[in-house]
Write a protein that holds these residues in place. Structure first.
Motif, PDB file in Angstrom:
ATOM      1  N   LEU A  53       0.829  -1.205   0.000  1.00  0.00           N
ATOM      2  CA  LEU A  53       0.000   0.000   0.000  1.00  0.00           C
ATOM      3  C   LEU A  53       0.862   1.252   0.000  1.00  0.00           C
ATOM      4  N   PRO A  73      -0.843  -5.123  -4.356  1.00  0.00           N
ATOM      5  CA  PRO A  73      -1.149  -5.841  -3.109  1.00  0.00           C
ATOM      6  C   PRO A  73      -1.813  -7.193  -3.360  1.00  0.00           C
ATOM      7  N   PHE A  82      -7.434  -4.546   9.128  1.00  0.00           N
ATOM      8  CA  PHE A  82      -7.235  -3.128   9.419  1.00  0.00           C
ATOM      9  C   PHE A  82      -7.757  -2.773  10.808  1.00  0.00           C
ATOM     10  N   ALA A  86     -12.391  -1.990   8.000  1.00  0.00           N
ATOM     11  CA  ALA A  86     -12.607  -1.716   6.581  1.00  0.00           C
ATOM     12  C   ALA A  86     -13.514  -2.752   5.929  1.00  0.00           C
ATOM     13  N   TYR A  88     -16.846  -3.826   3.898  1.00  0.00           N
ATOM     14  CA  TYR A  88     -17.670  -3.129   2.909  1.00  0.00           C
ATOM     15  C   TYR A  88     -19.077  -3.000   3.481  1.00  0.00           C
ATOM     16  N   HIS A  90     -21.990  -2.135   2.492  1.00  0.00           N
ATOM     17  CA  HIS A  90     -23.211  -2.504   1.774  1.00  0.00           C
ATOM     18  C   HIS A  90     -23.262  -3.995   1.475  1.00  0.00           C
ATOM     19  N   GLY A 100     -12.917 -11.090  -2.137  1.00  0.00           N
ATOM     20  CA  GLY A 100     -11.569 -11.309  -2.651  1.00  0.00           C
ATOM     21  C   GLY A 100     -11.461 -12.605  -3.448  1.00  0.00           C
ATOM     22  N   ASN A 103     -13.074 -12.117  -6.869  1.00  0.00           N
ATOM     23  CA  ASN A 103     -12.194 -11.373  -7.767  1.00  0.00           C
ATOM     24  C   ASN A 103     -11.088 -12.257  -8.324  1.00  0.00           C
ATOM     25  N   ARG A 151      -8.697 -16.416   2.369  1.00  0.00           N
ATOM     26  CA  ARG A 151      -7.793 -16.345   1.225  1.00  0.00           C
ATOM     27  C   ARG A 151      -6.678 -17.374   1.319  1.00  0.00           C
TER      28      ARG A 151
ATOM     29  N   PRO B 170     -13.691   5.997   3.909  1.00  0.00           N
ATOM     30  CA  PRO B 170     -12.378   5.760   4.525  1.00  0.00           C
ATOM     31  C   PRO B 170     -11.379   5.155   3.534  1.00  0.00           C
ATOM     32  N   GLU B 172      -9.131   3.087   4.104  1.00  0.00           N
ATOM     33  CA  GLU B 172      -8.916   1.653   4.334  1.00  0.00           C
ATOM     34  C   GLU B 172      -9.812   0.810   3.433  1.00  0.00           C
ATOM     35  N   LEU B 173     -10.984   1.353   3.092  1.00  0.00           N
ATOM     36  CA  LEU B 173     -11.906   0.610   2.227  1.00  0.00           C
ATOM     37  C   LEU B 173     -11.276   0.416   0.847  1.00  0.00           C
ATOM     38  N   GLU B 175      -8.089   0.437   0.298  1.00  0.00           N
ATOM     39  CA  GLU B 175      -6.942  -0.456   0.453  1.00  0.00           C
ATOM     40  C   GLU B 175      -7.384  -1.899   0.589  1.00  0.00           C
ATOM     41  N   ALA B 176      -8.461  -2.118   1.347  1.00  0.00           N
ATOM     42  CA  ALA B 176      -8.977  -3.479   1.486  1.00  0.00           C
ATOM     43  C   ALA B 176      -9.379  -4.018   0.124  1.00  0.00           C
ATOM     44  N   ALA B 177      -9.991  -3.161  -0.698  1.00  0.00           N
ATOM     45  CA  ALA B 177     -10.406  -3.608  -2.028  1.00  0.00           C
ATOM     46  C   ALA B 177      -9.196  -3.926  -2.895  1.00  0.00           C
ATOM     47  N   ARG B 178      -8.139  -3.123  -2.735  1.00  0.00           N
ATOM     48  CA  ARG B 178      -6.920  -3.415  -3.511  1.00  0.00           C
ATOM     49  C   ARG B 178      -6.358  -4.767  -3.116  1.00  0.00           C
ATOM     50  N   ILE B 179      -6.333  -5.036  -1.818  1.00  0.00           N
ATOM     51  CA  ILE B 179      -5.807  -6.334  -1.358  1.00  0.00           C
ATOM     52  C   ILE B 179      -6.725  -7.460  -1.823  1.00  0.00           C
ATOM     53  N   ASP B 180      -8.026  -7.173  -1.905  1.00  0.00           N
ATOM     54  CA  ASP B 180      -8.977  -8.179  -2.383  1.00  0.00           C
ATOM     55  C   ASP B 180      -8.930  -8.320  -3.899  1.00  0.00           C
ATOM     56  N   ALA B 182      -9.389  -5.959  -6.341  1.00  0.00           N
ATOM     57  CA  ALA B 182     -10.302  -5.175  -7.166  1.00  0.00           C
ATOM     58  C   ALA B 182      -9.526  -4.030  -7.810  1.00  0.00           C
ATOM     59  N   PHE B 187     -13.508  -1.505  -8.200  1.00  0.00           N
ATOM     60  CA  PHE B 187     -13.750  -0.822  -6.928  1.00  0.00           C
ATOM     61  C   PHE B 187     -14.880   0.195  -7.091  1.00  0.00           C
ATOM     62  N   ILE B 191     -18.071  -1.041  -5.086  1.00  0.00           N
ATOM     63  CA  ILE B 191     -18.061  -0.456  -3.751  1.00  0.00           C
ATOM     64  C   ILE B 191     -18.508   0.994  -3.746  1.00  0.00           C
ATOM     65  N   LEU B 195     -22.243   2.448  -2.474  1.00  0.00           N
ATOM     66  CA  LEU B 195     -22.205   3.297  -1.282  1.00  0.00           C
ATOM     67  C   LEU B 195     -22.849   4.649  -1.556  1.00  0.00           C
TER      68      LEU B 195
END
Lengths: 351, 281
Positions: A53, A73, A82, A86, A88, A90, A100, A103, A151, B170, B172-173, B175-180, B182, B187, B191, B195
């Motif tokens: 990151l 990442p 986190f 963090a 989601y 919704h 994840g 994806n 994961r 935020p 972190e959301l 970043e979490a998506a990047r790690i996941d 997306a 994203f 997401i 939202l």
């Protein structure tokens, strides 16, 4: 399972602020490595560089022998928990954990199996259809953990995952994280500013200060033989006492003229460190304490005061019922091997 | 605010009723006028509904007012709907994407791009109407749905609102998506857009009404009556030239023109109110 090796990495922010001026660290496969330090010491930056990151300015990070500096990442085979989870907002708990995997184009039945297994391990079976806002703080934390474990990554990265929980839940979750990590045997890096969390969780404890590693070692080793005055003051609660004095070949002469025999020193200004819990009452003891405040904690009591004749603050952790009152004078001593001597200017351990 | 005092309750209700009455009265008057014959309306609008409602509405819905050059109501309503919906959809799509770019990507002149968009907030359509007309005319878009809607699509307000909303999401959301795993567009789709749901609903209502009520622009770019919008139609009827305006039919048209925005508001009301008052995170 993979080892993580961090090789002389640097982080310099645009504008020239150097957060990490060259740092190396090796984490063995399956190890839980805790980075601990005060805020601003660079521990989170280091973790975020491993996660991908943050860009690495210089140096190399390898996960399982593979250089990951330039990987996204998602391609590093890591997962992260986190501080604010963090999640989601919704998506349902199930979707949060499955996102994840989807994806990654994992087949649906396999996603189902993995999420169900993770939910089972974390006690979230009944909550898979709920939204994060319908969960308590502890449950959200577990969803964040679940998202990390489904994961089955090479490494877990934890960024202060417990600091949003209340004290009781924090202790409980700490134990759960430890048990889970041992069961899965996944290499982990865990960032915290809480030295108690660090002590109890770590296989390998890394104390950081101002972007540098002060000491690396097993938690008890660090506790018993802190390498620097900073580590000595940071690890342990209440913190270690430092009594300023002058070193001689026979021992240390404190600033109030009292001599403490400690062979093996040469000379110069030193800080003589001693942990509050290592001090005990002894009518012939060398440390004379004028008591200011007594905090009763139940099993023990913290006696705060000043070293007679100086203004050095001292805390002694005493047990028993015969406790002093404010205004009293106490004589204390510590056993052989409980004294730590640090160079006053450099903070480096001398003895 | 939970005091139980009868006098206070009475005053509260009196004020509210009075306020509501002041707002509703013109609409009521329009409705009443649309239910009488032309003679009755021209001698002073009565205060109670008459019995000509069906004939009047049947006339505007059916044949229209061919004498004053207005097409049938249905076509005008359709034109208005096409224009309002294109403007709304276009504005939302463009502003979502541009604020996504401004908030989440680092590129040269990013701040300049934002401020350029922001400054156009201060320019109402009327200020740039002549150059815009020139451009639309040269592109041959006069008398077309494209000409009616495209020039009004760029929206600084919506871009600004989405930017403010995205900045509260935020980090972190992301970043979490990047790690996941997306990517940026994933994203955005999975997401960010979900939202923004409540904000989308609120903007949809506001922009739909903005598009529906456009007056000056359609008046300029359309000369072919098959592209007249309802608001223009009312204007054409009122400017009937030599003849006496047919107020009962104009009022019937006005009432019909009022209905679609009302339907949109009622349909979106719950989401709309939530979007204005609550930031869901």
């Amino acid at each position: 399972m993979a080892n993580i090796s961090i090789d002389t990495i640097k982080k310099i922010y645009p504008g020239g602020v150097e957060v990490i001026p060259g740092l190396s660290l090796d984490i063995a496969a399956g190890e839980l490595c805790v980075l601990v330090g005060p805020s601003g010491c660079g521990k989170s930056t280091l973790l975020r560089m491993v996660a991908g990151l943050e860009e690495v300015t210089e140096g190399e990070i390898r996960i399982g022998g593979r250089r990951v500096n330039d990987l996204e990442p998602a391609a590093r085979d890591i997962s992260m928990v986190f501080q604010n989870y963090a999640l989601y907002p919704h998506m349902s708990v199930f979707d949060n954990m499955a996102y994840g995997l989807r994806n990654r184009r994992m087949p649906k039945p396999e996603i189902r199996t993995r999420v169900d297994a993770a939910a089972g391990a974390l006690g979230l079976e009944g909550f898979l259809d709920r939204k994060p806002r319908q969960l308590s703080g502890g449950q959200r934390q577990r969803v964040a953990m679940g998202r990390a474990i489904v994961r089955e990554p090479a490494a877990f990265l934890f960024d202060e995952p417990l600091s949003n929980l209340d004290a009781k839940l924090r202790v409980k979750t700490r134990v759960e994280i430890r048990a889970l990590q041992q069961r899965l045997g996944t290499t982990s890096i865990y960032v915290t500013h809480d030295q108690l969390e660090a002590m109890t969780l770590a296989d390998k404890l890394v104390v950081m200060h101002a972007g540098r590693i002060e000491q690396v070692g097993p938690p008890l080793g660090v506790y018993e033989r802190p390498a620097t005055a900073f580590v000595a003051g940071f690890i342990g609660s209440p913190p270690m006492n430092f009594l300023p004095g002058e070193a001689h070949t026979t021992g240390v002469r404190l600033d109030n003229g009292v001599d403490i025999a400690l062979p093996g020193l040469t000379g110069g200004r030193v800080d003589l460190g001693v942990r509050p819990e290592d001090l005990h009452v002894d009518p012939a003891g060398p440390v004379e304490l004028s008591v200011r405040v007594v905090e009763r904690l139940g099993a023990t009591a913290n006696v705060h005061g000043r070293l007679a004749g100086t203004d050095a603050e001292i805390i002694a952790s005493l047990s028993g019922t015969d406790l002093p009152a404010p205004g009293d004078t106490l004589r204390l001593t510590a056993g052989a091997g409980k004294w730590h001597v640090f160079d006053a200017a450099q903070g480096i351990r001398l003895l | 605010m939970v005091e139980r005092r009868p006098l206070l309750t009475f005053i509260q209700h009196a004020v509210l009723i009075l306020g509501a009455a002041i707002f509703v009265f013109p609409i009521y008057l329009a409705f009443v006028a649309s239910t009488h014959t032309a003679q009755e309306v021209n001698t002073g609008i009565p205060l109670l509904p008459g019995d000509e409602m069906w004939t009047n509405y049947a006339q505007v819905l059916g044949e229209g007012l061919s004498t004053v050059g207005a097409p049938p109501l249905g076509l005008m309503l359709f034109n208005s709907a096409v224009m309002a919906l294109s403007i709304t959809a276009g504005k939302i799509a463009i502003s979502l994407l541009s604020s996504f770019a401004i908030v989440y990507f680092r590129f040269p002149f990013r701040v300049l791009a934002f401020w350029t968009i922001f400054i156009t907030l201060m320019l109402p359509v009327e200020v740039r109407i002549l150059p815009t007309y020139e451009v639309v005319a040269s592109l041959g878009m006069l008398n077309s749905y494209a000409g009616l809607s495209i020039p009004l699509i760029a929206s600084a307000t919506a871009t600004f609102l989405f930017r403010q909303f995205f900045m509260t999401v935020p980090d972190e959301l992301t970043e979490a998506a990047r790690i996941d795993g997306a990517g940026p567009m994933k994203f955005f789709r999975d997401i960010l857009v979900p939202l923004s749901r409540t904000n989308l609903a609120a903007l949809f209502v506001i922009l739909f009404i903005y598009g529906w009520n456009q007056y000056l622009w359609p008046l300029l770019v359309t000369t072919d009556e098959s592209y007249y919008t309802i608001v223009m139609g009312i204007q054409r009827m009122a400017n009937a030239g030599e003849e006496t305006p047919q107020w009962h039919l104009i009022m019937a048209t006005a009432i019909m023109a009022l209905l679609p925005p009302v339907v949109v508001i009622l349909g979106m009301q719950r989401l709309f109110v939530r979007g204005l008052v609550e930031v869901e995170k």
